[in-house]
Design an enzyme around this catalytic site. Structure first.
Site, PDB file in Angstrom:
ATOM      1  N   VAL A   1       0.814  -1.232  -0.038  1.00  0.00           N
ATOM      2  CA  VAL A   1       0.258   0.044   0.039  1.00  0.00           C
ATOM      3  C   VAL A   1       0.937   1.286   0.010  1.00  0.00           C
ATOM      4  O   VAL A   1       0.608   2.113  -0.668  1.00  0.00           O
ATOM      5  CB  VAL A   1      -0.912  -0.058   1.116  1.00  0.00           C
ATOM      6  CG1 VAL A   1      -1.588   1.336   1.393  1.00  0.00           C
ATOM      7  CG2 VAL A   1      -1.817  -1.026   1.307  1.00  0.00           C
ATOM      8  N   CYS A   2       1.701   1.214   0.840  1.00  0.00           N
ATOM      9  CA  CYS A   2       2.939   2.383   0.863  1.00  0.00           C
ATOM     10  C   CYS A   2       3.287   3.083  -0.392  1.00  0.00           C
ATOM     11  O   CYS A   2       3.258   4.247  -0.564  1.00  0.00           O
ATOM     12  CB  CYS A   2       4.163   2.157   1.594  1.00  0.00           C
ATOM     13  SG  CYS A   2       3.614   1.252   3.368  1.00  0.00           S
ATOM     14  N   PRO A   3       3.821   2.369  -1.338  1.00  0.00           N
ATOM     15  CA  PRO A   3       4.219   2.886  -2.585  1.00  0.00           C
ATOM     16  C   PRO A   3       3.013   3.540  -3.500  1.00  0.00           C
ATOM     17  O   PRO A   3       3.221   4.593  -4.126  1.00  0.00           O
ATOM     18  CB  PRO A   3       4.930   1.701  -3.345  1.00  0.00           C
ATOM     19  CG  PRO A   3       4.416   0.548  -2.647  1.00  0.00           C
ATOM     20  CD  PRO A   3       3.999   0.711  -1.461  1.00  0.00           C
ATOM     21  N   LEU A  20       2.726   6.983  -1.607  1.00  0.00           N
ATOM     22  CA  LEU A  20       3.832   7.791  -1.829  1.00  0.00           C
ATOM     23  C   LEU A  20       3.879   8.516  -3.365  1.00  0.00           C
ATOM     24  O   LEU A  20       4.086   9.652  -3.592  1.00  0.00           O
ATOM     25  CB  LEU A  20       4.962   7.160  -1.457  1.00  0.00           C
ATOM     26  CG  LEU A  20       5.179   6.770   0.136  1.00  0.00           C
ATOM     27  CD1 LEU A  20       6.627   6.157   0.292  1.00  0.00           C
ATOM     28  CD2 LEU A  20       4.931   7.871   0.934  1.00  0.00           C
TER      29      LEU A  20
END
Length: 186
Positions: free
Chosen positions: A46-48, A51
């Site tokens: 999920v993080c990429p 970002l």
């Protein structure tokens, strides 16, 4: 205890930005609006997406004079490696702060017992005071456009004492001036 209306605690850390390692501290946010976007870890799922969404909207934040900082408990070296190997992360122009000592994550009360940061967003005013917080569970990604809307509302309220922004407020729309006359009429 909520961190709303509390000052950002002093910190100093290494970050990866614009192809360089740089030092970032609480002094870098004084006098300007800032957004801190904490996420659990580099090289995840999920993080990429979050970002990259921030990277795609970074110019809009910059137009408002808002600086964006992403923060995880990874090192600045890991941030560079991720930036160099991921097309999504390769778009990032804002500072990617490494917090391997957990100092910043503790300061923002976002550190999990596992040593990873929760998925949290903090809007900080030019005096270094936290004006907005959003924390979501691991699998729930955030939306940069919604964050941008909240930042615009925070800036508007700061610049227009006596006015507040209602739900779904967008820049240029009508605001409210709280008063006895409005009680029970909204």
């Amino acid at each position: 205890m909520s961190l709303i209306n509390t000052p950002v605690k002093p910190f100093k850390a290494q970050a990866y930005k614009d192809g360089k390692f740089v030092e970032v501290s609480d002094a870098d946010i004084k006098g300007k609006w800032a957004v801190f976007v904490f996420y659990p870890a580099d090289f995840t799922f999920v993080c990429p997406t979050e970002l990259e969404d921030l990277a795609d909207n970074y110019a809009e934040f910059q137009k408002l004079g808002v600086e964006v900082f992403s923060v995880s408990t990874d090192t600045h070296f890991s941030h560079k490696a991720w930036h160099d190997t991921s097309p999504a992360i390769g778009k990032i122009k804002y500072a990617m702060i490494g917090d391997p000592t957990h100092e910043i994550s503790r300061n923002f009360d976002i550190l999990r017992p596992t040593g990873l940061a929760d998925r949290g967003t903090f809007i900080v005013d030019p005096q270094g005071v936290i004006q907005g917080i959003e924390i979501t569970a691991e699998g729930i990604g955030r939306d940069a456009k919604e964050l941008l809307r909240k930042v615009k509302a925070a800036i508007y309220v700061a610049n227009h004492p006596g006015e507040v922004c209602p739900a779904k407020w967008k820049e240029g729309e009508k605001t409210l001036a709280p008063s006895l006359d409005l009680v029970g009429k909204i």
